[in-house]
Scaffold this active site. Structure first.
Site, short mmCIF file in Angstrom:
data_model
loop_
_atom_site.label_atom_id
_atom_site.label_comp_id
_atom_site.label_asym_id
_atom_site.label_seq_id
_atom_site.Cartn_x
_atom_site.Cartn_y
_atom_site.Cartn_z
N SER A 57 6.72 -0.25 1.72
CA SER A 57 7.15 -1.63 1.99
C SER A 57 6.65 -2.52 0.87
O SER A 57 5.50 -2.41 0.44
CB SER A 57 6.58 -2.11 3.32
OG SER A 57 7.28 -1.51 4.37
N GLU A 78 3.25 3.51 10.58
CA GLU A 78 1.82 3.49 10.92
C GLU A 78 1.49 4.52 11.99
O GLU A 78 0.75 4.26 12.93
CB GLU A 78 1.35 2.11 11.42
CG GLU A 78 2.05 0.89 10.88
CD GLU A 78 1.70 0.57 9.45
OE1 GLU A 78 0.91 1.33 8.86
OE2 GLU A 78 2.24 -0.40 8.92
N PHE A 137 0.85 -1.19 0.00
CA PHE A 137 0.00 0.00 0.00
C PHE A 137 0.88 1.25 0.00
O PHE A 137 1.97 1.25 0.57
CB PHE A 137 -0.99 0.01 1.18
CG PHE A 137 -0.37 0.00 2.54
CD1 PHE A 137 -0.14 -1.20 3.19
CD2 PHE A 137 -0.06 1.19 3.19
CE1 PHE A 137 0.42 -1.22 4.46
CE2 PHE A 137 0.49 1.17 4.46
CZ PHE A 137 0.74 -0.04 5.09
N ALA A 191 29.11 -6.58 25.03
CA ALA A 191 29.90 -6.61 23.79
C ALA A 191 29.37 -7.65 22.80
O ALA A 191 29.36 -7.42 21.58
CB ALA A 191 31.36 -6.90 24.11
N THR A 219 2.52 7.20 1.92
CA THR A 219 3.60 8.15 2.24
C THR A 219 4.26 8.71 0.98
O THR A 219 4.43 8.01 -0.02
CB THR A 219 4.65 7.44 3.11
OG1 THR A 219 4.01 6.98 4.30
CG2 THR A 219 5.80 8.37 3.48
N GLN A 256 21.41 -8.33 40.74
CA GLN A 256 20.12 -7.64 40.83
C GLN A 256 19.90 -6.63 39.71
O GLN A 256 18.77 -6.41 39.29
CB GLN A 256 19.99 -6.94 42.18
CG GLN A 256 19.75 -7.94 43.30
CD GLN A 256 19.38 -7.28 44.60
OE1 GLN A 256 19.50 -6.07 44.75
NE2 GLN A 256 18.94 -8.08 45.55
N MET A 257 20.97 -6.05 39.20
CA MET A 257 20.76 -5.06 38.14
C MET A 257 20.30 -5.74 36.84
O MET A 257 19.55 -5.16 36.07
CB MET A 257 22.00 -4.20 37.94
CG MET A 257 22.07 -3.09 38.98
SD MET A 257 23.28 -1.85 38.60
CE MET A 257 24.56 -2.34 39.75
#
Lengths: 387, 256
Positions: free
Chosen positions: A158, A363, A123, A340, A126, A279-280
Site C-alpha cells: 500500500s 494484516e 511498509f 438493485a 509481503t 421484519q426481514m
C-alpha cells in the site's frame, strides 16, 4: 470497568467526523471512481494531528494513543476506506516503528515529516510468494562497507507508488530463519528501486498499491532498525498495531453500511410502506447494529490494552477477525436492503461492498487470526507473549 | 486586545425536529453543535488574538452539555471559558442578554463578538441587547472586520450591497457567513483545552435573582410545518396537459 470515552476522545471523535464529512465526503465518489490519491488530505490529516497520534510531542506527534487512533481510523473509514489505509500505513508502518526501534538520528530525520504529512511512508513485507507465511520471504540485505545492498521484490505494498520512504523487511542471514530477518528504512528515491502500480483491484481505489523491486539498492547502514536479526520480531509487533487500525477501519465500513441501510429502509417504499417496516429488513438491521457494537467494543479493548502497554496480540486478533467479518456481513446486508440500487454505482453501497473485502485479507487473513486465537485457546501456542 | 465571544449550543443543522407531549421542542437524541454563526465569531476572535497577542474568552449559557461548545472553542485556541448555568424554567432574549451583560461587565474587554443569530430560535436579538445594556455600539451581520487601534472597521451586508462602518472600541460585532472559514481544532488543541480554565457560574454568582430576569416574552405554541402534499402529474397531450395545468394552478393552487 468504565465504558465512557474520556472527554478528549469524544472531542477527537467529533473532530474526525467533521473532517471526514467536510473534507472527504463531498468528493468521495468522484475521487474513488477516478482512483485518485489525495496527498492534500494526507497533509490536512497531518495538520490536525491525526498522523502523530501515537508519536510523542518531541518528534512532532501528540501521543494521544491507540484508542484515539482507533477512533480516527473508524471515522475516516466510515467515509472513505481508502483514506484510512493511507492514514494507518504511514502512522503504524514506518512512523511508530522508527520511534520504537530507530536511532535518535533516524527519529529526528523522519518523524517530524511523517507526523506532519510532509513525508509519506509505506511498509513492505509481503512478496509474490510470501503472504501469510511472512518468514518465507526472499528479500536479502548484505552489508558491504557503509551500506546494506538490498535485493528482492515486494508485492501488494500500500502506498508504494506515492511513498517517500519505506519500512522494508529482508533477510540479513537466511540461515538463521526468522532470527535472521532485519528491518530497514529505505528512501524510495534511492537508485535500484522500481515501483509498479497495481491498478486493477477490487476495491479501495483511492489507496495506491504496487510492487517494489530492489536491485542492488544501497541502504545506508544507519538505516537499520534495531539490530540485525530483530526484523521478524519488529514485523510481528508492527502487524499487531496495523491490525488494530484495520479492525477499526472495518468497524467504520460496517457503520457506513448501517447508516446507508437505515436511511434507505426509512425512505424506500414498497407494498405501501417504508421497507424498514418489514421484519426481514428489521432482522438485518438488528444484526448489523449488534455486530458493529460488538466489533467496536473488541477494537476499543485491544486499543485500551495497547495504551496500557500490555501484550494484546490475542485481543487484537479477535477484534480484527470479528470486525472484518462484520464489515462484510454489513456490506452484504446493506446491498440486499438496497437491492438493485445497491448493485448500481449510483449509491455508495457498492463501494462499501468492494472495500469491505480488503479487511478479510490484509494484516493477517481471517484464517490467520483464527489460527492465532484457536491455538492460544487449545494451549498449542500462547498468543500474548511479552517480548 | 481582549475579546469576549458569545457562543450558543444549538441543534445540529441536520437534526430532525420533533415536539414532545407538551408541545415543546424535544431535545432527546438530537446531536448538538456550536451555533455556526458563533463559530465564525470564535474564528475571528482567534485571528485578532494572533495579530494582537490578545486573549479570547468564550462565554456560553446552558447546562453541563454546553461545555462541549466551550471545549471546542478552547481547542480551537481560545484562552478561557465561562459557563453560566442559570437553571431557569423560562427564558427569553431579555433574560439571556441581561445575564450575559452582567457576566461581561465583570470582565476586561475591548471587543465582544457573537453570531448574528442562533440557528435554532433565530431571534437575532441577544448581541444587540447586550450592547444596549452595556452602552456599546453594535454592528450586525459583519463579513469583514479590521481592528485599528481603538477602532473597528466593519463591512456589513445590506440589501443589494455592503456598507463599511467605523465604531470606537469596545463594541459589539456580530458575525455573518463569509466573515471567515473557521479552523478545525487540532488534536494538540483538544489536549490543551483540558488544561485551560473553565469558570462555572450560577445566577447568584452574578448577583442576579430569578425575579430580575423574568422573561417578557413567552412562546405560546410550537408547531411543525405541515408535511408536503403529494405531487400531481397532469397526463395527456402536451397542449391539453398545459391547459389543464394552468387551470389547476389558477383554480386549485390559486397561485396565478
Amino acid at each position: 470497568m468504565n465504558f465512557d470515552l474520556p472527554e478528549e476522545l469524544q472531542d477527537i471523535k467529533r473532530l474526525a467526523r467533521d473532517f471526514a464529512v467536510s473534507e472527504v465526503l463531498p468528493t468521495v465518489d468522484a475521487d474513488d471512481k477516478a482512483h485518485r490519491f489525495r496527498r492534500d488530505l494526507v497533509e490536512k490529516m497531518g495538520e490536525l494531528g491525526f498522523l502523530g497520534c501515537v508519536i510523542p510531542e518531541e518528534y512532532g506527534g501528540n501521543g494521544l494513543g491507540y484508542l484515539a487512533l482507533a477512533i480516527l481510523a473508524e471515522e475516516i473509514a466510515r467515509v472513505h476506506s481508502s483514506l484510512r489505509i493511507i492514514f494507518a500505513a504511514n502512522t503504524l508502518g514506518p512512523a511508530i516503528t522508527i520511534w520504537r526501534h530507530g536511532s535518535e538520528e533516524l527519529k529526528q530525520k523522519y518523524l517530524p515529516g511523517l507526523t506532519s504529512g510532509k513525508l509519506l511512508g509505506c511498509f513492505a513485507m509481503t512478496e509474490p510468494n510470501a503472504g501469510s507465511d511472512v518468514a518465507s520471504m526472499k528479500a536479502r540485505a548484505v552489508l558491504e562497507g557503509d551500506y546494506y545492498i538490498l535485493n528482492g521484490s515486494k508485492m501488494w505494498i500500500s502506498l508504494a507508488p506515492v511513498a517517500d520512504i519505506a519500512l522494508v523487511y529482508a533477510y540479513t542471514d537466511p540461515s538463521q530463519r526468522a532470527k535472521g530477518m532485519s528491518a530497514f528504512i529505505v528512501d524510495m528515491k534511492s537508485e535500484g528501486i522500481t515501483v509498479e502500480a497495481i491498478t486493477e483491484k477490487l476495491g479501495n481505489w483511492s489507496s495506491p498499491v504496487g510492487t517494489i523491486t530492489f536491485e542492488n539498492c544501497k541502504v545506508p547502514k544507519e538505516n537499520l532498525l534495531g539490530r540485525e536479526g530483530q526484523g521478524f520480531a519488529i514485523c510481528m509487533q508492527q502487524l499487531d498495531n496495523t491490525r488494530l487500525a484495520s479492525a477499526a477501519g472495518a468497524v467504520g465500513v460496517a457503520q457506513a453500511c448501517l447508516d446507508a441501510a437505515i436511511e434507505y429502509a426509512n425512505t424506500r417504499e414498497q407494498f405501501g410502506q417504508p421497507i424498514g417496516r418489514f421484519q426481514m429488513i428489521q432482522d438485518m438491521i438488528a444484526q448489523m447494529c449488534v455486530d458493529i457494537e460488538a466489533a467496536r467494543l473488541l477494537t476499543y479493548r485491544a486499543a485500551f490494552l495497547k495504551d496500557k502497554g500490555v501484550p494484546n496480540t490475542l485481543e487484537t486478533s479477535m477484534a480484527k477477525l470479528f470486525a472484518s467479518e462484520a464489515a462484510n456481513k454489513c456490506a452484504d446486508y446493506a446491498l440486499r436492503i438496497y437491492s438493485a440500487y445497491g448493485y448500481s454505482e449510483e449509491y455508495p453501497v457498492a463501494r462499501f461492498f468492494r472495500d469491505a473485502k480488503y479487511y478479510q485479507i490484509v494484516e493477517g487473513t481471517s484464517n490467520i487470526h483464527k489460527l492465532i486465537i484457536s491455538q492460544d485457546a487449545l494451549g498449542y501456542r500462547k498468543a500474548n507473549r511479552s517480548s | 486586545m481582549k475579546v469576549v465571544v458569545f457562543t450558543k449550543q444549538t441543534f445540529d443543522t441536520e437534526a430532525k425536529i420533533t415536539l414532545d407531549d407538551q408541545g415543546k421542542i424535544n431535545p432527546e437524541g438530537v446531536s448538538l453543535i456550536i451555533n455556526p454563526y458563533d463559530e465564525f465569531a470564535v474564528e475571528e476572535a482567534l485571528r485578532i488574538k494572533e495579530k494582537t497577542k490578545g486573549e479570547v474568552t468564550v462565554v456560553s449559557m446552558g447546562g453541563p452539555k454546553a461545555q462541549d461548545v466551550l471545549r471546542q472553542a478552547l481547542a480551537m485556541g481560545a484562552d478561557r471559558a465561562v459557563l453560566i448555568t442559570p437553571e431557569l424554567e423560562e427564558m427569553d432574549e431579555y433574560t439571556t442578554a441581561t445575564i450575559l451583560a452582567r457576566a461581561v461587565s465583570r470582565m476586561e474587554y475591548d471587543l465582544i463578538l457573537g453570531g448574528w443569530r442562533a440557528i435554532d430560535d433565530g431571534s437575532a436579538q441577544v448581541a444587540g441587547r447586550v450592547a444596549e445594556i452595556l452602552g456599546l455600539p453594535v454592528v450586525n451581520m459583519v463579513i469583514k472586520l479590521e481592528i485599528d487601534g481603538g477602532r473597528a472597521l466593519a463591512t456589513r451586508e445590506i440589501e443589494g450591497g455592503s456598507e463599511v462602518v467605523e465604531v470606537p472600541l469596545p463594541a459589539v460585532i456580530t458575525a455573518q457567513k463569509g466573515l471567515n472559514e473557521p479552523r478545525y481544532p487540532t488534536m494538540k488543541g483538544i489536549m490543551q483545552a483540558k488544561k485551560k480554565p473553565m469558570e462555572k457560574l450560577a445566577l447568584s454568582d452574578l448577583g442576579l435573582t430569578a425575579e430580575e430576569v423574568v422573561p417578557k416574552v413567552r412562546a405560546l405554541k410550537y408547531f411543525l410545518p405541515s408535511p408536503r402534499a403529494q405531487g400531481k402529474i397532469v397526463p395527456g397531450e402536451p397542449a391539453e396537459a398545459a391547459a389543464a395545468l394552468v387551470r389547476l394552478l389558477r383554480e386549485e393552487a390559486k397561485v396565478i
